[in-house]
Motif scaffolding. Structure first.
Motif, PDB file in Angstrom:
ATOM      1  N   UNK A  78       0.831  -1.210   0.000  1.00 60.61           N
ATOM      2  CA  UNK A  78       0.000   0.000   0.000  1.00 60.61           C
ATOM      3  C   UNK A  78       0.862   1.254   0.000  1.00 60.61           C
ATOM      4  N   UNK A  79       1.949   1.221   0.789  1.00 62.69           N
ATOM      5  CA  UNK A  79       2.853   2.376   0.852  1.00 62.69           C
ATOM      6  C   UNK A  79       3.490   2.614  -0.515  1.00 62.69           C
ATOM      7  N   UNK A  80       3.943   1.532  -1.154  1.00 63.11           N
ATOM      8  CA  UNK A  80       4.565   1.654  -2.480  1.00 63.11           C
ATOM      9  C   UNK A  80       3.592   2.217  -3.500  1.00 63.11           C
ATOM     10  N   UNK A  81       2.351   1.726  -3.459  1.00 66.69           N
ATOM     11  CA  UNK A  81       1.322   2.204  -4.384  1.00 66.69           C
ATOM     12  C   UNK A  81       1.044   3.691  -4.167  1.00 66.69           C
ATOM     13  N   UNK A  82       0.970   4.080  -2.887  1.00 65.56           N
ATOM     14  CA  UNK A  82       0.747   5.490  -2.540  1.00 65.56           C
ATOM     15  C   UNK A  82       1.883   6.361  -3.070  1.00 65.56           C
ATOM     16  N   UNK A  83       3.125   5.912  -2.869  1.00 63.47           N
ATOM     17  CA  UNK A  83       4.277   6.688  -3.318  1.00 63.47           C
ATOM     18  C   UNK A  83       4.278   6.848  -4.848  1.00 63.47           C
ATOM     19  N   UNK A  84       3.945   5.770  -5.564  1.00 61.21           N
ATOM     20  CA  UNK A  84       3.909   5.830  -7.030  1.00 61.21           C
ATOM     21  C   UNK A  84       2.835   6.816  -7.518  1.00 61.21           C
ATOM     22  N   UNK A  85       1.662   6.725  -6.899  1.00 59.50           N
ATOM     23  CA  UNK A  85       0.558   7.622  -7.292  1.00 59.50           C
ATOM     24  C   UNK A  85       0.889   9.076  -6.985  1.00 59.50           C
ATOM     25  N   UNK A  86       1.507   9.293  -5.795  1.00 61.54           N
ATOM     26  CA  UNK A  86       1.853  10.664  -5.394  1.00 61.54           C
ATOM     27  C   UNK A  86       2.902  11.248  -6.336  1.00 61.54           C
ATOM     28  N   UNK A  87       3.891  10.451  -6.699  1.00 62.40           N
ATOM     29  CA  UNK A  87       4.956  10.923  -7.592  1.00 62.40           C
ATOM     30  C   UNK A  87       4.431  11.162  -9.013  1.00 62.40           C
ATOM     31  N   UNK A  88       3.463  10.367  -9.419  1.00 62.70           N
ATOM     32  CA  UNK A  88       2.892  10.517 -10.768  1.00 62.70           C
ATOM     33  C   UNK A  88       1.852  11.632 -10.826  1.00 62.70           C
TER      34      UNK A  88
END
Length: 198
Positions: A78-88
């Motif tokens: 979930x953390x990884x997914x959040x980071x990817x979405x935030x960066x994109x």
């Protein structure tokens, strides 16, 4: 399971007082009767109840570790997914803050679950240790119902008793009796399947 062993061996001298025997005295005024011992190392290695308890807690600890690993992995995903979405740029600043707070809460919940589960396991181990000692003490009282002995002490290598004559060792008799009693009681520690149902 080390805790059960440590607690049991810490009780280096398991004393069984027999009132009648303690009251009997010889002509010299010294208490009559005999002191015998049980080798606690041998007892623990061969007492079926203890071995079942060790297996039970190994299974429970293994199940808990697996559960925690799954929760942690899910959280990391979930953390990884959040980071990817935030960066994109796939979420607003408000959404990012809300998601961050939710993730922090999930992390706290995982830690709380871990601490509670570990505490419950320790509590359960303490109860089993008490039950183990109660079983042994009750059997020794029954074994000594004829007041043959004044005291039964626990002996272990490196413990409080440095030397004892071999003819005072009643370990085999006690072990045989405890195992027969346990086998006849029909009480068995939980199997891995039982422990996962809870």
């Amino acid at each position: 399971m080390k805790k059960i062993t440590v607690l049991f061996l810490a009780l280096t001298v398991a004393i069984m007082s027999c009132n009648k025997a303690a009251e009997k005295t010889s002509a010299g005024g010294q208490p009559s009767g005999r002191i015998v011992y049980v080798n606690t190392d041998t007892l623990l290695n061969n007492y079926e109840y203890y071995k079942d308890v060790v297996k039970e807690f190994e299974n429970k600890r293994f199940a808990l570790e697996n559960d925690l690993a799954k929760r942690s992995q899910s959280f990391q995903n979930e953390v990884s997914m959040f980071q990817r979405r935030a960066q994109a740029g796939g979420m607003t600043e408000e959404q990012a803050k809300t998601t961050q707070m939710q993730l922090q809460k999930k992390e706290q919940d995982i830690m709380l679950f871990r601490d509670n589960a570990a505490g419950n396991l320790q509590e359960e181990q303490a109860k089993k240790t008490d039950e183990l000692l109660t079983n042994i003490n009750a059997y020794l009282k029954k074994y000594n119902s004829s007041d043959k002995y004044d005291m039964v002490i626990g002996y272990s290598k490196g413990g409080g008793v440095l030397y004892a004559k071999e003819d005072l060792d009643i370990t085999d008799e006690i072990l045989k009796g405890l195992n027969e009693e346990y086998k006849g009681s029909g009480k068995k520690a939980e199997t891995p399947a039982d422990s996962t149902k809870k």
